[in-house]
Design a protein around this motif. Structure first.
Motif, mmCIF file in Angstrom:
data_model
loop_
_atom_site.group_PDB
_atom_site.id
_atom_site.type_symbol
_atom_site.label_atom_id
_atom_site.label_comp_id
_atom_site.label_asym_id
_atom_site.label_seq_id
_atom_site.Cartn_x
_atom_site.Cartn_y
_atom_site.Cartn_z
ATOM 1 N N VAL A 78 12.360 18.506 1.091
ATOM 2 C CA VAL A 78 13.525 18.556 0.177
ATOM 3 C C VAL A 78 14.279 17.229 0.156
ATOM 4 O O VAL A 78 14.549 16.686 -0.926
ATOM 5 C CB VAL A 78 14.451 19.728 0.558
ATOM 6 C CG1 VAL A 78 15.711 19.708 -0.299
ATOM 7 C CG2 VAL A 78 13.730 21.058 0.382
ATOM 8 N N PRO A 79 14.641 16.640 1.316
ATOM 9 C CA PRO A 79 15.265 15.312 1.261
ATOM 10 C C PRO A 79 14.351 14.274 0.616
ATOM 11 O O PRO A 79 14.817 13.384 -0.103
ATOM 12 C CB PRO A 79 15.527 14.973 2.738
ATOM 13 C CG PRO A 79 15.539 16.273 3.438
ATOM 14 C CD PRO A 79 14.566 17.140 2.699
ATOM 15 N N ALA A 81 12.218 14.813 -1.774
ATOM 16 C CA ALA A 81 12.274 15.028 -3.219
ATOM 17 C C ALA A 81 13.531 14.410 -3.816
ATOM 18 O O ALA A 81 13.496 13.800 -4.896
ATOM 19 C CB ALA A 81 12.218 16.529 -3.523
ATOM 20 N N ILE A 82 14.647 14.535 -3.124
ATOM 21 C CA ILE A 82 15.902 13.947 -3.608
ATOM 22 C C ILE A 82 15.789 12.422 -3.660
ATOM 23 O O ILE A 82 16.175 11.779 -4.642
ATOM 24 C CB ILE A 82 17.074 14.374 -2.695
ATOM 25 C CG1 ILE A 82 17.279 15.889 -2.785
ATOM 26 C CG2 ILE A 82 18.359 13.634 -3.077
ATOM 27 C CD1 ILE A 82 18.294 16.430 -1.792
ATOM 28 N N GLY A 83 15.255 11.826 -2.592
ATOM 29 C CA GLY A 83 15.081 10.378 -2.567
ATOM 30 C C GLY A 83 14.110 9.896 -3.621
ATOM 31 O O GLY A 83 14.319 8.851 -4.255
ATOM 32 N N PHE A 85 13.396 11.342 -6.548
ATOM 33 C CA PHE A 85 14.016 11.456 -7.870
ATOM 34 C C PHE A 85 14.975 10.290 -8.114
ATOM 35 O O PHE A 85 14.980 9.686 -9.199
ATOM 36 C CB PHE A 85 14.769 12.785 -7.982
ATOM 37 C CG PHE A 85 15.421 13.006 -9.314
ATOM 38 C CD1 PHE A 85 14.697 13.525 -10.375
ATOM 39 C CD2 PHE A 85 16.755 12.692 -9.511
ATOM 40 C CE1 PHE A 85 15.290 13.727 -11.617
ATOM 41 C CE2 PHE A 85 17.363 12.890 -10.737
ATOM 42 C CZ PHE A 85 16.628 13.411 -11.798
ATOM 43 N N ALA A 86 15.768 9.956 -7.087
ATOM 44 C CA ALA A 86 16.695 8.821 -7.221
ATOM 45 C C ALA A 86 15.929 7.518 -7.390
ATOM 46 O O ALA A 86 16.290 6.669 -8.213
ATOM 47 C CB ALA A 86 17.603 8.751 -5.995
ATOM 48 N N SER A 137 15.461 14.801 8.193
ATOM 49 C CA SER A 137 16.079 14.746 6.861
ATOM 50 C C SER A 137 16.314 13.308 6.379
ATOM 51 O O SER A 137 15.912 12.959 5.258
ATOM 52 C CB SER A 137 17.394 15.538 6.863
ATOM 53 O OG SER A 137 17.142 16.907 7.096
ATOM 54 N N LEU A 141 14.437 11.371 3.168
ATOM 55 C CA LEU A 141 15.216 10.764 2.089
ATOM 56 C C LEU A 141 14.806 9.314 1.848
ATOM 57 O O LEU A 141 14.564 8.897 0.706
ATOM 58 C CB LEU A 141 16.712 10.842 2.439
ATOM 59 C CG LEU A 141 17.692 10.390 1.357
ATOM 60 C CD1 LEU A 141 17.666 11.364 0.181
ATOM 61 C CD2 LEU A 141 19.110 10.297 1.942
ATOM 62 N N ALA A 187 9.020 15.752 -7.736
ATOM 63 C CA ALA A 187 10.373 15.281 -8.015
ATOM 64 C C ALA A 187 10.358 13.890 -8.634
ATOM 65 O O ALA A 187 11.123 13.596 -9.564
ATOM 66 C CB ALA A 187 11.202 15.277 -6.727
ATOM 67 N N GLY A 191 11.719 12.639 -12.386
ATOM 68 C CA GLY A 191 12.596 11.489 -12.572
ATOM 69 C C GLY A 191 12.043 10.485 -13.560
ATOM 70 O O GLY A 191 12.772 9.961 -14.409
#
Length: 328
Positions: A78-79, A81-83, A85-86, A137, A141, A187, A191
């Protein structure tokens, strides 16, 4: 058609490397696309879209071979995926001329890191314990962001960090990182879709890389048990360094004798890393063989001492025909 067949072969080789080493599918594929003149954002977008399929196949294969720690996967996916996408959003907003040296610089750094990392013995002597979420985490990220902006980097950042921690056996590190990459690749693709639109994906390239990767995924999950990661990591690192050095040298507009000198130095460094990797692998194998012999030789004395009465000399025990012990 010839180009697509070459790309399919690259996808196959890249997945073999990634599945057995836990890294380098994105690095290998993105490096080739950059050399072929593909724009950095389009190269990263296409590679990540292909990785959705290859990482799914790799994850299933690793799961079937027992190479996945699902707790680690859930903590880094999950972290990551966030990184990712950014990172995809950032790369999509940079012009092609500005992004090319940036992406080549990231890939060059990761390749150099592979050379240094695998030129030394891989630590596996601290296996045991649990990896904490406060470590996993942030790792996910950072690895996700580097992966999207560099066209690869999830494995080179996440896999060595988990190996060095010593809390997880190498095959489960590789299997868990490969499995979590499915979420990261998805992710990143979202993006890039938002930032570039559908025209940012080179669909024939995606299909070729995907086909090659799908063929190699099951074999790679099996090879992780037998292929020496030490040599594979050093070899892949050198290829990535040399190919991306070409882009950096051109961006710096270095001409004359400087260019061949730099290439010669990089090639020499690669050769040194390979030699050190071979030596490290031999030392590791000798140490394991010595430890195995010591453990085997310690079994008999330990059993003999267990049979000896208290106060009798070690080894002063005879076995009667019935199998009972008769002290001398």
């Amino acid at each position: 058609m010839r180009k697509l067949l070459v790309l399919a072969l690259v996808g196959l080789v890249a997945q073999l490397i990634d599945g057995s080493l836990g890294m380098a599918y994105g690095l290998t594929s993105s490096t080739l696309l950059l050399v072929a003149g593909v724009a950095p954002a389009a190269a990263s977008a296409s590679v990540h879209l292909a990785e959705i399929g290859t990482t799914l196949a790799a994850g299933v294969a690793h799961w079937r071979f027992g190479n996945v720690d699902w707790r680690v996967v859930s903590r880094i996916a999950v972290p990551g995926a966030i990184g990712a996408f950014a990172g995809a959003t950032v790369l999509s907003s940079i012009s092609t001329e500005s992004a090319a040296p940036w992406m080549a610089g990231i890939l060059f750094t990761l390749g150099a890191y592979l050379l240094v990392r695998f030129a030394r013995p891989l630590r596996t002597d601290r296996v045991g314990g649990r990896l904490r979420g406060r470590f996993l985490s942030p790792l996910g990220l950072v690895a996700g962001f580097v992966d999207a902006t560099g066209g690869g980097g999830w494995g080179p950042v996440a896999t060595p960090a988990l190996l060095v921690s010593g809390r997880l056996e190498p095959r489960k590190v590789i299997g868990s990182v490969d499995t979590a990459e499915f979420v990261v690749a998805g992710a990143a693709s979202v993006g890039f879709l938002i930032g570039l639109g559908t025209e940012g994906f080179l669909l024939p390239t995606v299909a070729a890389l995907l086909i090659g990767g799908l063929i190699a995924a099951p074999l790679a999950a099996w090879l992780v048990r037998i292929v020496p990661a030490q040599l594979l990591g050093a070899a892949v690192g050198g290829v990535i360094v040399l190919t991306n050095a070409r882009t950096l040298i051109r961006s710096a507009e270095l001409d004359g004798p400087v260019r061949p000198t730099l290439y010669a130095l990089l090639a020499a460094g690669w050769l040194v890393a390979l030699v050190l990797a071979v030596r490290a692998l031999r030392r590791t194998r000798r140490a394991r063989a010595t430890a195995a012999k010591a453990a085997a030789s310690a079994v008999v004395p330990a059993g003999a001492l267990a049979l000896a009465p208290v106060g009798s000399p070690a080894g002063a025990v005879d076995l009667a025909p019935t199998g009972t012990s008769n002290p001398r």
